[in-house]
Design a protein around this motif. Structure first.
Motif, PDB file in Angstrom:
ATOM      1  N   SER A   1      57.638  33.938  53.183  1.00 32.82           N
ATOM      2  CA  SER A   1      56.706  33.550  52.375  1.00 32.82           C
ATOM      3  C   SER A   1      55.588  33.076  52.894  1.00 32.82           C
ATOM      4  O   SER A   1      54.302  33.436  52.356  1.00 32.82           O
ATOM      5  N   ARG A   2      55.472  32.725  54.075  1.00 36.37           N
ATOM      6  CA  ARG A   2      54.148  32.391  54.845  1.00 36.37           C
ATOM      7  C   ARG A   2      53.455  33.825  54.911  1.00 36.37           C
ATOM      8  O   ARG A   2      51.922  33.733  55.047  1.00 36.37           O
ATOM      9  N   ARG A   3      53.878  34.781  55.127  1.00 32.13           N
ATOM     10  CA  ARG A   3      53.298  36.013  55.389  1.00 32.13           C
ATOM     11  C   ARG A   3      52.646  36.509  54.103  1.00 32.13           C
ATOM     12  O   ARG A   3      51.521  37.163  54.324  1.00 32.13           O
ATOM     13  N   TYR A   4      53.583  36.662  53.237  1.00 29.78           N
ATOM     14  CA  TYR A   4      53.296  37.633  51.820  1.00 29.78           C
ATOM     15  C   TYR A   4      52.516  36.760  50.815  1.00 29.78           C
ATOM     16  O   TYR A   4      52.189  37.459  49.915  1.00 29.78           O
ATOM     17  N   LEU A   5      53.095  35.386  51.009  1.00 28.97           N
ATOM     18  CA  LEU A   5      52.542  34.540  49.664  1.00 28.97           C
ATOM     19  C   LEU A   5      51.852  33.505  50.217  1.00 28.97           C
ATOM     20  O   LEU A   5      52.055  32.130  49.969  1.00 28.97           O
ATOM     21  N   ARG A   6      50.766  33.625  51.005  1.00 30.87           N
ATOM     22  CA  ARG A   6      49.789  32.956  51.576  1.00 30.87           C
ATOM     23  C   ARG A   6      49.079  32.072  50.391  1.00 30.87           C
ATOM     24  O   ARG A   6      49.011  32.677  49.386  1.00 30.87           O
ATOM     25  N   GLY A   7      48.862  30.775  50.639  1.00 33.76           N
ATOM     26  CA  GLY A   7      48.344  29.986  49.530  1.00 33.76           C
ATOM     27  C   GLY A   7      46.922  30.657  49.061  1.00 33.76           C
ATOM     28  O   GLY A   7      46.383  30.382  48.015  1.00 33.76           O
ATOM     29  N   ASP A   8      46.139  31.316  49.983  1.00 31.35           N
ATOM     30  CA  ASP A   8      44.796  31.794  49.566  1.00 31.35           C
ATOM     31  C   ASP A   8      44.997  33.233  48.980  1.00 31.35           C
ATOM     32  O   ASP A   8      43.968  33.789  48.549  1.00 31.35           O
ATOM     33  N   HIS A   9      46.164  33.947  48.890  1.00 35.47           N
ATOM     34  CA  HIS A   9      46.238  35.356  48.299  1.00 35.47           C
ATOM     35  C   HIS A   9      46.587  35.167  46.812  1.00 35.47           C
ATOM     36  O   HIS A   9      47.047  34.033  46.279  1.00 35.47           O
ATOM     37  N   THR A  10      45.762  36.021  46.057  1.00 36.98           N
ATOM     38  CA  THR A  10      46.092  36.045  44.463  1.00 36.98           C
ATOM     39  C   THR A  10      47.393  36.337  44.115  1.00 36.98           C
ATOM     40  O   THR A  10      48.292  36.844  45.206  1.00 36.98           O
ATOM     41  N   LEU A  11      48.086  36.027  43.145  1.00 34.40           N
ATOM     42  CA  LEU A  11      49.481  36.341  42.671  1.00 34.40           C
ATOM     43  C   LEU A  11      49.566  37.705  42.746  1.00 34.40           C
ATOM     44  O   LEU A  11      50.534  38.349  43.194  1.00 34.40           O
ATOM     45  N   LEU A  12      48.561  38.583  42.316  1.00 40.04           N
ATOM     46  CA  LEU A  12      48.775  40.101  42.316  1.00 40.04           C
ATOM     47  C   LEU A  12      48.909  40.423  43.663  1.00 40.04           C
ATOM     48  O   LEU A  12      49.821  41.209  44.070  1.00 40.04           O
ATOM     49  N   GLN A  13      48.080  40.257  44.794  1.00 43.64           N
ATOM     50  CA  GLN A  13      48.150  40.386  46.245  1.00 43.64           C
ATOM     51  C   GLN A  13      49.677  40.283  46.788  1.00 43.64           C
ATOM     52  O   GLN A  13      50.356  40.920  47.195  1.00 43.64           O
ATOM     53  N   GLY A  14      49.756  38.854  46.466  1.00 42.87           N
ATOM     54  CA  GLY A  14      51.235  38.130  47.237  1.00 42.87           C
ATOM     55  C   GLY A  14      52.597  38.759  46.316  1.00 42.87           C
ATOM     56  O   GLY A  14      53.304  39.409  47.421  1.00 42.87           O
ATOM     57  N   LEU A  15      52.506  39.197  45.325  1.00 42.32           N
ATOM     58  CA  LEU A  15      53.738  39.684  44.629  1.00 42.32           C
ATOM     59  C   LEU A  15      53.773  41.095  45.002  1.00 42.32           C
ATOM     60  O   LEU A  15      55.012  41.600  45.355  1.00 42.32           O
ATOM     61  N   THR A  16      52.727  41.791  45.007  1.00 42.52           N
ATOM     62  CA  THR A  16      52.905  43.305  45.327  1.00 42.52           C
ATOM     63  C   THR A  16      53.205  43.598  46.778  1.00 42.52           C
ATOM     64  O   THR A  16      53.929  44.320  47.161  1.00 42.52           O
ATOM     65  N   GLY A  17      52.718  42.546  47.657  1.00 42.34           N
ATOM     66  CA  GLY A  17      53.041  42.656  48.935  1.00 42.34           C
ATOM     67  C   GLY A  17      54.517  42.403  49.332  1.00 42.34           C
ATOM     68  O   GLY A  17      55.060  43.213  50.089  1.00 42.34           O
ATOM     69  N   LEU A  18      55.028  41.237  48.657  1.00 44.58           N
ATOM     70  CA  LEU A  18      56.433  41.019  48.991  1.00 44.58           C
ATOM     71  C   LEU A  18      57.268  42.171  48.352  1.00 44.58           C
ATOM     72  O   LEU A  18      58.208  42.575  49.034  1.00 44.58           O
ATOM     73  N   ASN A  19      57.050  42.553  47.226  1.00 41.07           N
ATOM     74  CA  ASN A  19      57.852  43.724  46.582  1.00 41.07           C
ATOM     75  C   ASN A  19      57.753  45.059  47.451  1.00 41.07           C
ATOM     76  O   ASN A  19      58.979  45.517  47.723  1.00 41.07           O
ATOM     77  N   GLU A  20      56.677  45.516  48.006  1.00 41.00           N
ATOM     78  CA  GLU A  20      56.545  46.520  48.837  1.00 41.00           C
ATOM     79  C   GLU A  20      57.416  46.492  50.216  1.00 41.00           C
ATOM     80  O   GLU A  20      57.862  47.150  50.874  1.00 41.00           O
ATOM     81  N   ALA A  21      57.131  45.185  50.694  1.00 42.71           N
ATOM     82  CA  ALA A  21      57.727  44.756  52.089  1.00 42.71           C
ATOM     83  C   ALA A  21      59.263  44.790  51.940  1.00 42.71           C
ATOM     84  O   ALA A  21      59.746  45.066  52.935  1.00 42.71           O
ATOM     85  N   ILE A  22      59.871  44.362  50.917  1.00 42.86           N
ATOM     86  CA  ILE A  22      61.467  44.297  50.487  1.00 42.86           C
ATOM     87  C   ILE A  22      61.854  45.863  50.573  1.00 42.86           C
ATOM     88  O   ILE A  22      62.855  46.116  51.496  1.00 42.86           O
ATOM     89  N   HIS A  23      61.217  46.609  49.828  1.00 36.87           N
ATOM     90  CA  HIS A  23      61.522  47.915  49.821  1.00 36.87           C
ATOM     91  C   HIS A  23      61.352  48.844  51.265  1.00 36.87           C
ATOM     92  O   HIS A  23      62.369  49.391  51.463  1.00 36.87           O
TER      93      HIS A  23
END
Length: 296
Positions: free
Chosen positions: A136-158
């Motif tokens: 959560s700290r890596r992919y859903l940082r507070g200064d990330h937009t939701l688009l950036q954060g959610l896309t990054g998390l989705n791709e990282a899990i895959h």
């Protein structure tokens, strides 16, 4: 569904319970009726149960239609068949909401806690904290937009977890999934839910269907994984109280090749079928889904 291009799908979902010895009786709940949404419309739906029995229905806490049935007599086999004709349209991401930062989204939802509380809480299956904190700290940082954060998390899990059938069961602990980095769509969604809720973003489990292979005339379309039974993906609530859908199994945002059927906090809430039976033998479960594009 406005003037957006639409596709039509015929879906057959057959679930068979074969008992080792005849069951004396059985009771079940079916969550097999998709809701009408801006992205999908149910044109026809027929559910049958063999041996034949009556059903009663209600809407559960998560908005799912539930058909309850009982078989108070001996039977060797139970077959539940669902036949659907569904029209879909491409989802449109809410651009303004997706540009909100993760920190701003957390603040917005903290003032609407009564509406989102259950989608922020851990469940028996989806624990929060531990491994999810670092992600959560890596992919859903507070200064990330939701688009950036959610896309990054989705791709990282895959990219970090291998899709592999047979290595997990419904009872497999999430910590085991984190350790072995293997599983199926259900496991990937539970990982995503753990990270999202740890980060303070409301998220829910979705069970439904996806088109595995596009028609030959659209040969360039991506082949999707996990489509010969029910599939699972995740929805995240964004400002404006809108749900957006991502599929970590296929490393993409959900599109018009997806049909949502049921929702919940985790897989147990959204299970297409669940129930119990009385008998001296075990049971063997088999499920098959066939999704055919009728146009488009």
């Amino acid at each position: 569904m406005n003037e957006r291009p639409r596709m039509e799908f015929k879906i057959t979902h057959i679930t068979t319970y074969q008992y080792g010895n005849a069951a004396a009786e059985a009771y079940g709940e079916a969550r097999l009726t998709p809701p009408d949404l801006p992205t999908q419309k149910v044109l026809k739906h027929r559910m049958t149960i063999e041996p034949a029995t009556r059903t009663s229905n209600y809407v559960d806490h998560f908005g799912n239609r539930v058909d309850f049935f009982s078989l108070p007599f001996r039977h060797q086999k139970l077959v539940v068949s669902s036949q659907l004709l569904v029209e879909t349209a491409p989802p449109i991401l809410p651009e303004e909401s997706m540009q909100v930062t993760v920190q701003e989204a957390r603040q917005i939802f903290s003032s609407a806690l009564a509406d989102v509380f259950e989608y922020l809480q851990p469940t028996r299956i989806v624990r929060t904290g531990n491994n999810a904190v670092q992600w959560s700290r890596r992919y859903l940082r507070g200064d990330h937009t939701l688009l950036q954060g959610l896309t990054g998390l989705n791709e990282a899990i895959h990219d970090s977890f291998a899709y592999m059938k047979g290595v997990t069961e419904n009872s497999t602990e999430l910590e085991v999934i984190w350790k072995n980095r293997k599983g199926v769509c259900q496991d990937f969604v539970h990982v995503a839910l753990s990270v999202l809720r740890t980060a303070g973003l409301p998220a829910r489990y979705v069970c439904g269907y996806i088109e595995a292979v596009a028609p030959r005339r659209q040969a360039g379309k991506q082949r999707l994984v996990g489509a010969y039974a029910t599939h699972a993906w995740v929805e995240v609530l964004v400002p404006g109280m809108l749900w957006v859908a991502l599929d970590p199994t296929n490393r993409q945002w959900c599109n018009d090749r997806y049909v949502a059927v049921s929702y919940g906090r985790d897989a147990s809430d959204a299970a297409p079928l669940r129930g119990t039976f009385k008998g001296s033998g075990g049971q063997k479960l088999s499920a098959k889904v066939l999704m055919t594009r009728m146009n488009g």
